[in-house]
Design an enzyme around this catalytic site. Structure first.
Site, PDB file in Angstrom:
ATOM      1  N   GLU B 204       0.826  -1.209   0.000  1.00  0.00           N
ATOM      2  CA  GLU B 204       0.000   0.000   0.000  1.00  0.00           C
ATOM      3  C   GLU B 204       0.858   1.257   0.000  1.00  0.00           C
ATOM      4  OE1 GLU B 204      -1.704  -2.915   1.958  1.00  0.00           O
ATOM      5  OE2 GLU B 204      -2.048  -2.751  -0.197  1.00  0.00           O
ATOM      6  N   ASN B 288      -0.769  -7.196  -4.072  1.00  0.00           N
ATOM      7  CA  ASN B 288      -1.455  -6.359  -5.050  1.00  0.00           C
ATOM      8  C   ASN B 288      -0.465  -5.412  -5.740  1.00  0.00           C
ATOM      9  OD1 ASN B 288      -1.299  -5.101  -2.258  1.00  0.00           O
ATOM     10  ND2 ASN B 288      -1.708  -3.320  -3.549  1.00  0.00           N
ATOM     11  N   ASP B 330      -7.380  -4.977  -4.785  1.00  0.00           N
ATOM     12  CA  ASP B 330      -6.402  -5.290  -3.732  1.00  0.00           C
ATOM     13  C   ASP B 330      -6.378  -6.775  -3.407  1.00  0.00           C
ATOM     14  OD1 ASP B 330      -5.802  -4.814  -0.270  1.00  0.00           O
ATOM     15  OD2 ASP B 330      -4.379  -4.454  -1.892  1.00  0.00           O
TER      16      ASP B 330
END
Lengths: 209, 611
Positions: B204, B288, B330
């Site tokens: 992230e 991801n 994700d």
């Protein structure tokens, strides 16, 4: 122009201190190295607002209690929300600022005090558990606009409430009548607070007989 | 040292319940799948998070059975005082238990030979607290490893440490990344011989993903393979033979991205390694792609959301398969790959079983990377299934998020199942897993990369899927891609699973229930409420008293916090619970301390005791 933004903001990572204008700046904005909430008081003592309580029982007036210079200007709120997203604040603190990777900014609970000036300092200086320091990247006015946005969410303390923030008092907190008596009795142990331009005195070593 | 009665009786109890006698109603295997349990550690010990290279999380211990498990009671507990989510499993090597608390990652060695398992040593690595604000999903540690007399684990601030298991002194510490730039490490290192494999977190945060091999004795980095970038970085060379044509080609880790976006493309390997010693291949998934706004990165975004088969000596990729190319929700590919030999369509094949974030359970030939089965195990709306001919998902166009447009899609970012690992029983031939029944309302916002801040853009709220239950525990047939039975849970279920030769499987819930289930029928045989929610991995071992214990940490946190607004959601916790039949152990009972009242009368001097 969301598509221009990513490319523009990539510059943030390569031109930190060059003094170039960022695309969103106005003519009056200038990035200042180490920007904090007008840390230097008028006497030039150079000591910024404290992060914690001050030993010796001094009551802090002045800078930590300063109001947001942008007040409640609607443009400031809009800018602040836009920056809250654009600078990735939302990704850590949540799109509604109620927390995630970073703490909740709407709940009146502040590790480093919650007055507008204290919140400004936390944004500008960064904090040890991963809050980045934005003071070298964002002009003061932009940081104040982010603060204005946070103030609008209801979780900050009012300007002038620095000590209340440190002492855990919200506006609904009652004050016990005996509290004032305790303060008066213990205040007599220490000299009265000096004027701002004087040095901080050490507290007297004990009761006078 | 004095031992209470029950411990003296334990050997007699055990002689009666000899492990050589077949269990009553021994199950008939549903699939006839088998596994290799290398490195074949002693049956009463637990040397690695998954117990074995294949990641079965299956214990051969069978003192605890379907008949007696309802008599499980707490034997002793240990609190490490840390309030972040507890995700790891204790290790037992010889007569010592090793646990590492979440940040600040203090390690404890507990002496199982003494009543109450006192602390033999503790080690405080003092990692940088900057890491707390860079960890997406709580300041967790997902496990630790043991090799050559050393406890080896990752600090949240991107250092890997090795600690002498006898003395608790640091042997080596190596810097693997820069926490200031938003990189952290949360995963459990994985030992193969004299090498320990580690990977990063930061999917992230726009941090390029990698796996690395370190020398167990010196900590020296031997090689590092990245998830994106030119072949040289990804360690793709002449021996790379993916099964599907869209994974073949030069520098796909660059060309499937716009411009230089592979450099912030993520693909972090924060999940589980498994290893086939015959093929000498290890299997590891990638996270991801970054940013989490797919419209900003058209292309297949290789090699994110992918499982790699790599050579265990050199790290060279042998094959890869991408579960969710150009992932838009994700769906990390980091979940565990359980290695079994499975009769499927008339032939026994070496496969891996992988329950992905994208809600599909894959059975993949682990020699070639061919997908044999891909069936949904959880509710999903993003696709019309996986096309087995092409290996590609059939994405529903209306499920592709557009910035600033709210979209409801299932499963959510955390998937139909997250990192919490499933277990395999060779007795039933089934895979058991805790899964999610969750959907999300998603709005993407275009984001810019600012190093040290998230490269994210997903605004989400999650809610339960059809039926209203957030969690589910289920038994899965990896040959047919079908669920045999399930147990719905009101709260999320995010614990690892333990399978045992007693035909009992264990799991825990986010509201703190630890349950024992009949591995054949799915009947819940025993439940015990713990102090906080359970997101860790249960394990089992034989104490020095030769009694079987089951241990699990309670301490909610991590991704379970997406459901924290549920009424009754528990506060944080930090306690390891150890169970035994009737709670018997050297840790409780009479006679554990000598006092005057029990001393010979010649010692008594106090007048209060009378004439």
């Amino acid at each position: 122009m969301p598509r221009a933004l990513p490319i523009a903001l990539l510059l943030v990572t390569v031109l930190p201190l060059s003094g170039c204008k960022w695309p969103w700046q106005t003519a009056n904005d200038e990035p200042q190295a180490g920007a904090t909430a007008s840390l230097v008081d008028s006497s030039g003592s150079g000591v910024g607002p404290p992060l914690g309580g001050v030993p010796g029982g001094l009551h802090i007036g002045g800078e930590p209690n300063m109001a947001n210079p942008l007040g409640g200007q609607p443009q400031a709120l809009a800018d602040g929300r836009r920056l809250f997203l654009a600078m990735n604040c939302a990704s850590c603190h949540g799109y509604d600022a109620t927390g995630g990777m970073g703490p909740n900014l709407t709940d009146k609970q502040w590790r480093y005090a919650g007055t507008p000036a204290a919140v400004f300092n936390s944004i500008a200086q960064g904090r040890p558990q991963g809050m980045p320091s934005w003071g070298r990247t964002l002009p003061e006015a932009q940081i104040w606009s982010i603060v204005a946005y946070l103030q609008s969410l209801g979780g900050t303390y009012e300007a002038g409430q620095y000590n209340a923030s440190l002492e855990g008092d919200t506006e609904k907190t009652l004050v016990a009548p005996g509290y004032a008596t305790v303060e008066k009795v213990t205040a007599s142990l220490n000299p009265p607070p000096p004027p701002a331009h004087q040095q901080v005195q050490a507290p007297s070593p004990g009761l006078k007989q | 040292m004095r031992w209470p009665h029950s411990a003296l009786l334990a050997p007699l109890f055990l002689a009666a319940a000899s492990t050589n006698l077949p269990a009553q109603h021994a199950p008939v295997s549903v699939t006839n799948a088998t596994a290799v349990f290398a490195p074949n550690d002693p049956p009463g010990e637990w040397h690695s998070q998954a117990r074995d290279y294949a990641n079965t999380r299956y214990s051969p211990l069978d003192q605890i059975t379907r008949e007696n498990v309802s008599h499980l009671k707490m034997a002793w507990t240990f609190s490490d005082g840390v309030q972040y989510g507890h995700e790891g499993a204790p290790l037992v090597v010889g007569d010592t238990m090793y646990v590492v608390a979440p940040f600040p990652d203090v390690a404890y060695a507990l002496d199982l030979t003494k009543p109450g398992a006192p602390i033999k040593w503790s080690y405080e690595p003092k990692p940088s607290q900057l890491a707390i604000g860079k960890a997406c999903c709580d300041a967790v540690i997902r496990g630790w490893a043991f090799a050559n007399g050393k406890l080896i684990y990752n600090l949240l601030d991107d250092h890997t440490v090795a600690v002498d298991a006898q003395t608790g002194k640091e042997v080596w510490r190596i810097k693997m990344g820069n926490v200031e730039k938003g990189e952290t490490m949360t995963m459990a290192p994985f030992v193969i011989g004299n090498k320990v494999l580690v990977g990063n977190s930061g999917g992230e945060m726009g941090k390029i993903g990698w796996v690395a091999a370190l020398d167990v004795d010196t900590g020296k980095e031997l090689w590092r393979a990245f998830a994106t970038g030119p072949d040289e970085l990804v360690k793709i060379g002449p021996s790379f033979k993916p099964f599907y044509p869209w994974l073949k080609g030069k520098d796909l880790g660059v060309s499937t991205w716009p411009n230089d976006m592979w450099k912030t493309g993520a693909g972090a390997s924060w999940g589980w390694f498994s290893y086939d010693p015959d093929l000498n291949l290890f299997y590891i998934g990638t996270s991801n792609p970054g940013p989490r706004v797919p419209m900003q990165r058209p292309g297949l975004n290789l090699f994110t959301s992918t499982v790699f088969a790599r050579d265990a000596d050199t790290g060279e990729a042998k094959w890869a398969y991408t579960f969710t190319p150009h992932d838009q929700w994700d769906y990390d590919g980091v979940n565990e790959n359980i290695l079994i030999d499975l009769p499927i369509k008339g032939k026994t094949r070496k496969v891996l079983v992988h329950l992905d974030r994208n809600a599909f359970a894959y059975t993949i030939d682990r020699v070639t990377g061919e997908v044999l089965v891909a069936e949904p195990f959880a509710y999903q709306t993003w696709s019309d299934g996986i096309d087995l001919k092409t290996g590609m998902p059939k994405v529903r166009p209306e499920m592709e998020p557009k910035p600033e447009v709210k979209l409801t899609v299932c499963p959510p970012d955390i998937g139909g199942k997250d990192w919490q690992p499933a277990a395999f029983s060779p007795r039933t031939g089934l895979v058991y897993a805790t899964i999610f029944n969750i959907c999300m309302d998603l709005t993407d916002h275009v984001v810019s990369y600012i190093a040290g801040t998230p490269y994210d853009g997903m605004e989400m709220t999650r809610h339960p899927g059809p039926g209203g239950n957030w969690g589910e525990f289920m038994a899965w047939n990896p040959a047919t891609g079908k669920k045999l039975w399930k147990i719905d849970e009101k709260f999320m279920t995010m614990s690892g699973v333990l399978a045992t030769a007693g035909d009992v499987v264990f799991y825990g819930t986010v509201d703190g229930w630890f349950r024992a289930v009949d591995a054949v029928s799915g009947k819940v045989l025993w439940s015990q409420k713990l102090g906080s929610g359970i997101i860790s991995q249960p394990m089992t071992y034989l104490g020095p008293d030769k009694r079987q214990y089951v241990a699990v940490y309670s301490g909610v946190g991590g991704a379970a916090m997406v459901s924290k607004d549920m009424p009754g959601f528990p506060p944080r916790g930090s306690t390891l619970y150890v169970f035994s039949i009737d709670g018997d152990s050297p840790a409780s009972g009479p006679g554990l301390i000598e006092t005057d009242a029990t001393a010979p009368s010649a010692k008594r001097e106090h007048s209060q005791t009378g004439p």
